[in-house]
Write a protein that holds these residues in place. Structure first.
Motif, PDB file in Angstrom:
ATOM      1  N   UNK A 502       0.792  -1.214   0.000  1.00 32.44           N
ATOM      2  CA  UNK A 502       0.000   0.000   0.000  1.00 32.44           C
ATOM      3  C   UNK A 502       0.828   1.270   0.000  1.00 32.44           C
ATOM      4  N   UNK A 503       2.120   1.155  -0.276  1.00 38.71           N
ATOM      5  CA  UNK A 503       2.990   2.330  -0.315  1.00 38.71           C
ATOM      6  C   UNK A 503       2.654   3.168  -1.545  1.00 38.71           C
ATOM      7  N   UNK A 504       2.685   4.485  -1.387  1.00 39.65           N
ATOM      8  CA  UNK A 504       2.400   5.361  -2.518  1.00 39.65           C
ATOM      9  C   UNK A 504       3.455   5.181  -3.598  1.00 39.65           C
ATOM     10  N   UNK A 505       2.999   5.042  -4.810  1.00 39.39           N
ATOM     11  CA  UNK A 505       3.894   4.757  -5.922  1.00 39.39           C
ATOM     12  C   UNK A 505       4.904   5.881  -6.121  1.00 39.39           C
ATOM     13  N   UNK A 506       6.162   5.482  -6.232  1.00 40.43           N
ATOM     14  CA  UNK A 506       7.220   6.426  -6.535  1.00 40.43           C
ATOM     15  C   UNK A 506       7.764   7.198  -5.356  1.00 40.43           C
ATOM     16  N   UNK A 507       7.221   6.970  -4.166  1.00 39.88           N
ATOM     17  CA  UNK A 507       7.678   7.714  -2.992  1.00 39.88           C
ATOM     18  C   UNK A 507       8.714   6.876  -2.240  1.00 39.88           C
ATOM     19  N   UNK A 508       9.863   7.467  -2.007  1.00 37.51           N
ATOM     20  CA  UNK A 508      10.953   6.787  -1.314  1.00 37.51           C
ATOM     21  C   UNK A 508      11.295   7.562  -0.057  1.00 37.51           C
TER      22      UNK A 508
END
Length: 861
Positions: A502-508
């Motif tokens: 469920x991590x936001x795509x592209x966010x590191x």
């Protein structure tokens, strides 16, 4: 994740918040003499007309601050009194709306909230530490929730509103926030911001941990290296797998050779990548706990076997494998071309020995006239076949709830010949030689006997190119996190992680946080030496140990009153509790107090600040070699399985020990200066949980020597089984949002051991009560200012607060399918619903959700 340092714990706050005006310095003698001959009005006028000196300005500011704080403090107590008069803050008929987590739960609309019992009347502690601690507790609460209906929301709602889930994480929790705080301590050490008086051995240790950290932190270097380290690893697998394939017929080459498969698997396993199967070195719990070889099913590329039956996720996984295969092929071709263009022919030849050409398998001569297959089409075909192959492995694997909760079913000692005769595709003598054991075992322990035969049958019917694709994909998926973020392999595996968590795509998140975690994972005891020196001084170890031993004594005292346990079994249980080894703070094997001991422990780990990927492999290989060299020895009674900075604790059945790293002995779990009701409610629950594991569904099967021996009577075992059935049913009825418009039930069998562990809270409560009079006389049960709750209520609030956690839906689903721990909400509400003392403390009416009828409660102790 935002790079925000958490608020210091109460024991780190030392500056007084309130000042006594009587303590201010008097005027000088001359001023006092003049003042004595003038009226008050004259003095005021004189002061008003005089220019303000710097000292006067400071004093005026201090007075203003004092007046402001006094107003706030008066308001705080006025608000507290108002809450005492009106209950917890909820009004009759208020509708409860959950906003703390994106995972949906069903709750009951709160009835009129019961008020707290009369809080203690003695004067509260007004030290700065006490005020800060009061503020932390009050801010964590959400008093719009009725504690008798939704105690998790009541005790954590405020904290969760203040801590939204970061975009780069699947969840946020008190455990995680404390881990970040601990990492900040390590960060100061790793970035050389903390001066350390070093011996030569300390210099070597610091060189290793700082070298690992800096190699991870250097993203420019990682991006410049690109996928080269992974390509080396993959081509080594291919080379080993097909080294015996030259000159064989077209029909024969569809099957992988036993020698080649053995070499490739041994290479991967020696670097910490378990494919096809795994071996662990654990004690022989049926005989004498001598360290022995355990044959297990392997970890999967997806979090659990159930994911392979979800068509959408299976297709996503197949796409991921396909992208990795294409990426490895493309990058390998580019690198070979680069080498060929830039080096002399002799060097090219050397490079080609390291970089075999792409077509799988790399043999030739028999079908030169065949039309070559399009590379993309080939990757698609092999990815589909590899996922099908791994799905068969998943189907052949034992269910997690059996592996987790039934140690007897998982203990199957057999002669080694049984395995070698079954799994003929692996030459185990050659496999063992990779790990350099002192001698080959004649007996092994198999956790699930049918798996070996299923794997043998699967290998027999699977083409070599599919097995190779599975191995290459497994390596790429496992190792690509150690590459630069700009590489296609890193992006590919990250996309899968984002979807499943469920991590936001592209966010590191913050790179330093990630790199500190890598140091802990690989060199945790070395880093732990400096963490302990920085955070774990004074009486922390002694006071933490006292909480634990008090709980052990409370448990023993309660045995005589347990109806389902007869006298003989109760006596044996007390003996097991007495034999329990209690470890607190830091290990002495390896000895974190002795830098030389740690240098020897990590002697095989080679660190280079320019090669993060290789550093990781070096650390993993070192760990595997140490494990295998221990084969046949007795278990080291002083060994630890967690590093000192870890926010966790554990019970180890074969060693009959409970272990509490220094990392968890920090607020909000523990402080040596806290009042007893908070310490026993928070850290006491952690300690009681681990103690109770010695007597849960799995732990009860081990005797006090850590062996699988029957030590309860049949009557006691039958009585326990009824209680276990009760708690399995209770937790199996809890559900979460499955993310697809439906509900997913918890697996009560998988979580039963941890749920039983949580019932130990009652032992922490009893331990607190048993020492209360003594600690009250010593002044360690002091009252906090402005907190309108009794000590009993604060005990339970302290327990509830440590489980503050919210999760994104995908992460929650993954937890339910894979984790033996129940979601935090149920660890809180499910636990207190089985403890009458909770309902009594909060005056919960009969019929309240968390005060069910006695016959519906699952009460073990």
């Amino acid at each position: 994740m935002a790079d925000r340092v958490p608020r210091p714990s109460a024991d780190e706050e030392t500056a007084p918040l309130l000042h006594d005006p009587d303590a201010d310095s008097p005027q000088n003698g001359h001023g006092e003499h003049e003042a004595g001959h003038r009226s008050f009005t004259e003095r005021v006028n004189s002061i008003a007309q005089e220019p303000l000196t710097p000292l006067t300005k400071v004093l005026l500011v201090v007075c203003l601050i004092f007046l402001l704080l006094s107003s706030i403090f008066i308001g705080l107590f006025a608000g507290a009194q108002h809450k005492l008069n009106s209950g917890f803050g909820g009004q009759p008929g208020d509708t409860v709306t959950l906003t703390a987590t994106t995972t949906a739960y069903t709750t009951t609309t709160a009835a009129p909230s019961p008020g707290p019992t009369q809080p203690p009347s003695e004067p509260p502690c007004l030290d700065a530490d006490c005020i800060v601690l009061s503020a932390a507790i009050l801010s964590s609460l959400d008093t719009t929730h009725d504690p008798c209906e939704a105690f998790f929301d009541f005790s954590n709602g405020g904290w969760l509103k203040q801590h939204p889930i970061p975009a780069d994480k699947g969840s946020v929790s008190q455990f995680g926030e404390l881990a970040k705080q601990n990492q900040q301590v390590l960060r100061e050490i790793l970035e050389e911001k903390t001066t350390i008086a070093s011996t030569d051995y300390d210099g070597q240790l610091l060189g290793k941990i700082r070298g690992m950290y800096n190699s991870c932190l250097n993203e420019d270097k990682l991006d410049a290296i690109g996928m080269e380290p992974l390509l080396h690893f993959v081509h080594t697998i291919r080379h080993l797998l097909h080294e015996e394939s030259t000159g064989i017929t077209a029909q024969e080459k569809t099957k992988v050779s036993a020698k080649g498969l053995t070499a490739a698997i041994a290479f991967m396993h020696s670097r910490g990548l378990d494919a096809l199967f795994s071996f662990n070195i654990e004690g022989d719990v049926g005989v004498d706990n001598t360290l022995s070889l355990w044959f297990n099913q392997p970890p999967l590329g997806l979090p659990a076997k159930e994911y392979f039956e979800d068509e959408d996720i299976r297709h996503l996984y197949q796409d991921t494998i396909e992208r990795l295969l294409v990426t490895v092929a493309d990058e390998g071709s580019k690198l070979r071309s680069k080498v060929a263009d830039s080096l002399e022919a002799t060097i090219v030849n050397q490079a080609e020995s390291v970089w075999p050409p792409w077509p799988w398998p790399p043999w030739g001569g028999d079908d030169d006239d065949d039309k070559p297959e399009n590379q993309t089409e080939r990757a698609h075909r092999l990815a589909k076949a590899a996922v099908k192959f791994e799905r068969e492995i998943a189907k052949a694997s034992q269910d997690l709830d059996v592996l987790q909760e039934d140690p007897i079913a998982s203990y199957n000692p057999v002669p080694l010949d049984n395995l070698t005769a079954t799994l003929t595709q692996i030459k185990f003598t050659e496999y063992f030689s990779t790990f350099a054991p002192r001698n080959f075992p004649s007996k092994i322990i198999v956790t699930y006997p049918p798996y070996a035969q299923s794997l043998a049958d699967l290998l027999e019917k699977t083409d070599s190119e599919v097995i190779e694709a599975y191995l290459v994909a497994h390596a790429a998926l496992s190792l690509s996190p150690y590459l630069g973020l700009s590489t296609e392999a890193w992006k590919t595996q990250r996309a899968l992680v984002e979807e499943l968590s469920g991590i936001k795509k592209g966010v590191v998140g913050d790179r330093s946080e990630h790199c500190i975690g890598q140091v802990e994972q690989t060199l945790g005891f070395a880093a732990g030496r400096y963490f302990v020196n920085a955070t774990f001084g004074g009486e922390s170890r002694d006071k933490g140990t006292k909480v634990i031993t008090d709980i052990v004594e409370a448990f023993k005292a309660s045995l005589k009153d347990i109806q389902w346990m007869d006298e003989k079994s109760a006596k044996a249980a007390a003996e097991k509790a007495d034999a329990l080894r209690v470890k607190v703070g830091f290990p002495i094997s390896p000895d974190t107090r002795d830098a030389a001991s740690l240098v020897r422990y990590y002697g095989l780990v080679t660190i280079n600040e320019d090669t993060f990927f290789e550093n990781i492999l070096s650390a993993q290989r070192s760990e595997r070699i140490k494990e295998w060299l221990s084969l046949g020895r007795k278990r080291d009674p002083e060994a630890w399985e967690m590093w000192p900075s870890m926010v966790n604790a554990y019970f180890n059945p074969p060693a009959n020990e409970i272990v509490f790293p220094a990392g968890i002995l920090q607020a909000p779990f523990f402080s040596k200066d806290w009042p007893g009701y908070l310490s026993y409610g928070a850290f006491g629950q952690v300690a009681a949980h681990e103690l109770t594991h010695a007597f849960d569904s799995a732990g009860r099967l081990y005797n006090q020597e850590g062996l699988l021996k029957s030590w309860w009577t049949n009557e006691t075992s039958a009585g326990f089984q009824k209680k276990q059935d009760c708690i399995v049913k209770q937790y199996s009825n809890y559900t979460i949002d499955d993310g697809k418009g439906g509900q997913l039930h918890l697996n009560g069998n998988l979580t039963s051991g941890e749920n039983i562990g949580d019932t130990g809270l009652i032992q922490a409560y009893r331990a607190w009560k048993s020492q209360y009079n003594t600690s009250f006389d010593e002044g360690t049960e002091y009252i906090l200012p402005g907190v309108p709750y009794t000590r009993d209520q604060l005990f339970f609030i302290s327990f509830g607060r440590i489980w503050g956690r919210s999760m994104k839906t995908a992460a929650a689903v993954q937890q339910v399918l894979t984790d033996p721990h129940s979601p935090a909400r149920f660890r809180v509400d499910g636990t207190v619903s089985n403890i009458p003392e909770f309902a009594e403390a909060f005056k919960c009416p009969k019929g309240a959700k968390l005060n069910p009828p006695v016959e519906e409660q699952c009460r073990f102790w």
